[in-house]
Design an enzyme around this catalytic site. Sequence first.
Site, PDB file in Angstrom:
ATOM      1  CB  CYS A 142      -0.988  -0.025   1.160  1.00 58.91           C
ATOM      2  SG  CYS A 142      -2.369   1.141   0.915  1.00 58.91           S
ATOM      3  CG  HIS A 235      -4.345  -2.756   3.197  1.00 62.55           C
ATOM      4  ND1 HIS A 235      -3.158  -2.661   3.901  1.00 62.55           N
ATOM      5  CD2 HIS A 235      -4.680  -1.484   2.848  1.00 62.55           C
ATOM      6  CE1 HIS A 235      -2.801  -1.384   3.989  1.00 62.55           C
ATOM      7  NE2 HIS A 235      -3.695  -0.657   3.356  1.00 62.55           N
ATOM      8  CD  GLU A 237      -2.209  -5.858   5.142  1.00 65.65           C
ATOM      9  OE1 GLU A 237      -2.223  -4.668   5.487  1.00 65.65           O
ATOM     10  OE2 GLU A 237      -2.181  -6.225   3.948  1.00 65.65           O
TER      11      GLU A 237
END
Length: 309
Positions: A142, A235, A237
């Site tokens: 990001c 993202h 994660e």
Amino acid sequence: MPIRVPDELPAVNFLRNENVFVMTSSRAKTQEIRPLKVLVLNLMPKKIETENQFLRLLSNSPLQIDIQLLRIDSRESKNTPAEHLNNFYCDFDDIQNDNFDGLIVTGAPLGLVDFCDVVYWPQIARVIEWAKEHVTSTLFVCWAVQAALNILYGIPKMTRKEKLSGVYSHQTLQPHALLTRGFDETFLAPHSRYADFPVDVIRQYTDLDILVESEQAGAYLFASKDKRLAFVTGHPEYDALTLAGEFFRDYDAGLDPAVPVNYFPDDNPELAPKASWRSHGHLLFVNWLNYYVYQITPYDLRRMNPTLD
């Protein structure tokens, strides 16, 4: 991949409750295995939450990974106890003479801040330049992608008029590339950023291969031909509730945020969202660890042979 972390790190119990294979340092010492050394530069404010998210994705393969957490901002944290930072994080001076198999640079909530106004911008630049000689492969996430593109390729900061927030459809452009091996032709992944990554800019000003793109989100996954650099603009994660937490934080602050796209059922923030990107996130990190780190890193890290100009 059993991740090797300090025995007292809070993530140990958190991830074990999810049946994630975590190996403490004391147990790892009993195995005669050379673990992969992965450095994680955590730029997010809620560091413990971010640790849990990334360690979860690094945990699902038979090799050991020795995780080292790095910080470069010496200011007092409002979201993470000083004791935690002192116990589990190192400063750059502690590791600047070491070599690592992998480096992950996380995102940061700096989408509307000019690079020159980022307090630790010189330190970010120093780490990225240092990695050329000391790290086999680096994964930027990001905001870190935007920073790296500026430092390595001179691409200026590009910002969207409206924040990109939600779960978006992506198209795999190169299904036979190592980093996308096993990817579906289309898949979902979350984004939360003001940063803009137009596909044509990446193609025009870099020699990076764009592997995945999104009609709404732009370039999502791209990498260098020598596998030493990988960039993911979203993202993968994130937990199921991370976007919700950001939305309600901004709502409570009176910022009138837009409801994240394709996230809450029926676009109703009162309904609990579900993660629809988890398998993709795991596969992306496993591919990076295997093909970009494990397959090309030297057994003896003292014999690094960087090829990145």
